[in-house]
Design a protein around this motif. Structure first.
Motif, short mmCIF file in Angstrom:
data_model
loop_
_atom_site.label_atom_id
_atom_site.label_comp_id
_atom_site.label_asym_id
_atom_site.label_seq_id
_atom_site.Cartn_x
_atom_site.Cartn_y
_atom_site.Cartn_z
N PRO A 222 24.18 -90.53 1.84
CA PRO A 222 22.86 -91.16 1.93
C PRO A 222 21.83 -90.23 2.55
N GLU A 223 20.58 -90.49 2.24
CA GLU A 223 19.50 -89.80 2.94
C GLU A 223 19.36 -90.41 4.34
N PRO A 224 18.97 -89.62 5.36
CA PRO A 224 18.57 -88.21 5.26
C PRO A 224 19.74 -87.23 5.37
N ALA A 225 20.98 -87.73 5.48
CA ALA A 225 22.11 -86.83 5.66
C ALA A 225 22.24 -85.84 4.51
N TYR A 226 22.02 -86.31 3.28
CA TYR A 226 22.15 -85.44 2.12
C TYR A 226 21.24 -84.21 2.25
N THR A 227 20.00 -84.45 2.62
CA THR A 227 19.04 -83.35 2.76
C THR A 227 19.30 -82.53 4.01
N ASP A 228 19.56 -83.20 5.12
CA ASP A 228 19.77 -82.48 6.38
C ASP A 228 21.00 -81.57 6.33
N LEU A 229 22.04 -82.01 5.64
CA LEU A 229 23.25 -81.21 5.52
C LEU A 229 23.12 -80.12 4.47
N GLY A 230 22.09 -80.19 3.65
CA GLY A 230 21.89 -79.20 2.60
C GLY A 230 22.91 -79.30 1.49
N ILE A 231 23.20 -80.52 1.05
CA ILE A 231 24.21 -80.74 0.03
C ILE A 231 23.67 -80.46 -1.37
#
Length: 275
Positions: A27-36
């Protein structure tokens, strides 16, 4: 009993799909923060996590050789993807039977190094042994998704944060069956189960340090095997590290004790970016 047939495509295919599900559906924001970033290539999947707080576990490529041959051209496409994503390190999980002739030379020319070896195991879900424990074992409720995810991460030496959100997002999702063990009201162990096209995969199992030795993981294997059987799955797969000579891997011991049988060994090939 394991039938005399090649289960490699099923075993590799379900692992490919659960790893892709973990990362591509974060899920966002994890997807963006982790750079997936993820891509399908050569019948397999390449997964990149540019800001991986674990130190490199989540950038990996796997599932090759199932629907089409794995070639040097496929390998080059995978490595180009990792360069484009700016990851420092990635692991290619390749079954020996899919490697092209002269692969050692192909790998060396591209800077790949042979790393650790994993063992793939399998069983019919109904053949997995029951395992009593004083702990309560059952599905993870949504309210405890974060606690469950953090227990798993701590067991693998990975930090909480974005990875917590990524793992916790599987709770309640179709295809996923997260399970946990509780000591009274305290969630102390967990494991996940992924269902795909009539087969299932055990993954992401860990126990909090103060509650090891109570049979939590054996009970979680049995509970997830029952869930796989109830879902109509005909095969149950798992993978874990091959222990060094003279050492033990408790996860491997638990899986074998439960009735899962080793199918084959698979090398992890490590690629590192160059300045």
């Amino acid at each position: 009993m394991i039938e005399p047939t090649d289960l490699t495509p099923l075993a590799e295919g379900v692992e490919c799909e659960f790893m892709d599900s973990y990362e591509s559906r974060a899920p966002e924001p994890a997807y963006t923060d982790l750079g997936i970033a993820t891509t399908r290539i050569g019948g397999g999947v390449a997964l990149a996590m540019r800001n991986d707080p674990s130190g490199g576990y989540w950038s990996k490529a796997l599932g090759f050789g199932i629907t089409e041959p794995f070639t040097a051209r496929t390998l080059d496409g995978v490595l180009d993807f990792y360069r484009e994503q700016g990851v420092a390190q990635a692991v290619l999980q390749l079954v020996p039977s899919v490697l092209p002739a002269g692969f050692d030379e192909i790998a060396a020319a591209r800077g790949l190094e042979a790393g650790s070896t994993w063992i793939k195991l399998a069983a019919r879900p109904g053949d997995v042994a029951a395992a009593p424990t004083r702990l309560r074992v059952g599905p993870v409720p949504t309210a405890e998704a974060e606690r469950w995810a953090n227990v798993l991460l701590a067991g693998f030496g990975m930090p909480a944060g974005g990875l917590t959100d990524m793992l916790a997002a599987t709770v309640g999702e179709p295809g996923w069956r997260p399970y946990a063990a509780w000591d009274d009201a305290e969630l102390v162990a967990g494991g996940n189960l992924f269902l795909h096209d009539g087969v299932a995969s055990l993954n992401a199992a860990a126990t909090a340090p103060g509650h090891r030795g109570l049979g939590a993981q054996s009970a979680l294997i049995a509970a997830r095997a029952r869930a796989a059987a109830e879902a109509g799955c005909r095969w149950l797969f798992a993978e874990t590290g091959k222990p060094a000579p003279g050492t033990q891997n408790p996860s491997l011991n638990n899986l074998r004790r439960a009735g899962l049988v080793p199918l084959y060994e698979r090398r992890n090939w490590v690629w590192r970016s160059t300045p």
